[in-house]
Write a protein that holds these residues in place. Sequence first.
Motif, PDB file in Angstrom:
ATOM      1  N   ASP A 145      21.138  53.529  36.902  1.00 22.27           N
ATOM      2  CA  ASP A 145      22.120  52.436  36.942  1.00 22.27           C
ATOM      3  C   ASP A 145      23.134  52.651  38.065  1.00 22.27           C
ATOM      4  O   ASP A 145      23.509  51.705  38.774  1.00 22.27           O
ATOM      5  CB  ASP A 145      22.852  52.328  35.598  1.00 22.27           C
ATOM      6  N   ALA A 146      23.562  53.914  38.229  1.00 23.86           N
ATOM      7  CA  ALA A 146      24.532  54.217  39.280  1.00 23.86           C
ATOM      8  C   ALA A 146      23.927  53.990  40.659  1.00 23.86           C
ATOM      9  O   ALA A 146      24.575  53.434  41.556  1.00 23.86           O
ATOM     10  CB  ALA A 146      25.013  55.660  39.147  1.00 23.86           C
ATOM     11  N   ALA A 148      21.448  51.980  41.369  1.00 28.06           N
ATOM     12  CA  ALA A 148      21.259  50.539  41.559  1.00 28.06           C
ATOM     13  C   ALA A 148      22.572  49.872  41.943  1.00 28.06           C
ATOM     14  O   ALA A 148      22.612  49.016  42.838  1.00 28.06           O
ATOM     15  CB  ALA A 148      20.690  49.911  40.287  1.00 28.06           C
ATOM     16  N   SER A 149      23.661  50.286  41.282  1.00 30.79           N
ATOM     17  CA  SER A 149      24.972  49.709  41.611  1.00 30.79           C
ATOM     18  C   SER A 149      25.378  50.066  43.036  1.00 30.79           C
ATOM     19  O   SER A 149      25.903  49.226  43.774  1.00 30.79           O
ATOM     20  CB  SER A 149      26.022  50.218  40.625  1.00 30.79           C
ATOM     21  N   ARG A 150      25.135  51.332  43.414  1.00 31.77           N
ATOM     22  CA  ARG A 150      25.477  51.745  44.772  1.00 31.77           C
ATOM     23  C   ARG A 150      24.645  50.988  45.794  1.00 31.77           C
ATOM     24  O   ARG A 150      25.156  50.571  46.844  1.00 31.77           O
ATOM     25  CB  ARG A 150      25.254  53.254  44.937  1.00 31.77           C
ATOM     26  N   GLN A 152      23.378  47.987  45.453  1.00 36.17           N
ATOM     27  CA  GLN A 152      23.882  46.615  45.544  1.00 36.17           C
ATOM     28  C   GLN A 152      25.180  46.556  46.342  1.00 36.17           C
ATOM     29  O   GLN A 152      25.396  45.630  47.130  1.00 36.17           O
ATOM     30  CB  GLN A 152      24.096  46.060  44.133  1.00 36.17           C
ATOM     31  N   PHE A 153      26.050  47.556  46.139  1.00 34.01           N
ATOM     32  CA  PHE A 153      27.314  47.582  46.872  1.00 34.01           C
ATOM     33  C   PHE A 153      27.072  47.732  48.367  1.00 34.01           C
ATOM     34  O   PHE A 153      27.661  47.008  49.190  1.00 34.01           O
ATOM     35  CB  PHE A 153      28.174  48.739  46.364  1.00 34.01           C
TER      36      PHE A 153
END
Length: 399
Positions: A145-146, A148-150, A152-153
Amino acid sequence: MASDSIDGASVGSDERRYRKLIENIQDTVTVVDASGLPIWTSAGVKGDLGYVPQFWEKVDLFELVHPDDEAQIAQQLADLLSNGHSTSGEVRLRRPTGDYSWVAYGAINRLADPDVGGIVITARPIDAEVEARRLQKERNSELEDALASRSQFIAGLSHELRSPLHAIIGLSEILQSSTNLNGMEHRHVESITQEATALRVMIDSLLDFSKIDANRMDLLVEPFSPAAVIDAVGQSHLAAARAKGLAFGIDIDANLPHVVLGDEHRLRQILVNLVTNAIKYTASGRIDIAVSAQASSEQRQGESHTLTFVVSDTGTGIPPEAVETLFEPYRQVRASDTTKGTGLGLAITKSLVELMDGDLTLESDASGTSFICHIPFLRARRASDTSPSFRSVPAATPP
């Protein structure tokens, strides 16, 4: 009589020895009949799950199985009774308190053996292992999840940065074509263009690395000419090599397939990274790109070829202590190299090669460095072929 007595003593001694071994092993050993009732159990089982010893004398082991595991155990028992094969797995067994403990087991059918006459089960408690796996799964999920978030950012940030960068580069190129600039102004505008282009390359590298890190890098499979890719990479780097007084050569194997199936863009990116590095770290001498093909036949995938790409330079070489960490992200060979890039190029290159089921290695000494890349491609069937026009172009003689 004396002989029989000696043999009897020997048999009794062996039996006691084996019984002691069985009683003292860490795993529980249980022999059950076809219905699941214990015939014999080792000493270890007496304290398992918290039951009193007398409990195990008449208990039906299958009644202790967790409801969600009953179908699995029933199927495995049926298989054992029908074909006599061994089986193994993990199951939850009920404790006196009503909760369940995880047990790893193995079972083998010995019903037909007159010395055994049952199903032999070995088991051991694994609550700690199951809990460790659960925690690891949670950590992996949190990490995914981390990442994936990174990803996307970084993707959003790079998109926002590209627009003004393209505008800066475009305006700089327009200014460079203007005849109203004096020499100093022209050099300033040229510097703006170079720095903006370098920044765009860094942003693209960060975006690629975040995709690879999050397992979101996709490959295209389409027909392309590997010789044409080599040609284009050579042509695009020829000016940079000549500017440093370097000779630049390409050697293409005559057996190279005209057209293969794969990701042309990613292959080009791999070679660009390697050639750019070679030029960057070579002060004098030459840069060479060689490509050869080795045909192989794979029954499931059809005819395939492993293409070998070698990018060589006559630079100062890579210190042995730096080779092991060279492909790690943000690693630089020397402290001074931080001014030459992000340290992501080779990490991305190696990841792309491995994503294409290839491998990347290097050979380096004081006379220079060679990066060797093996990538498998399927041969494409297409009527039109692309003939390379660029082979070897020596650098212009420096003034």
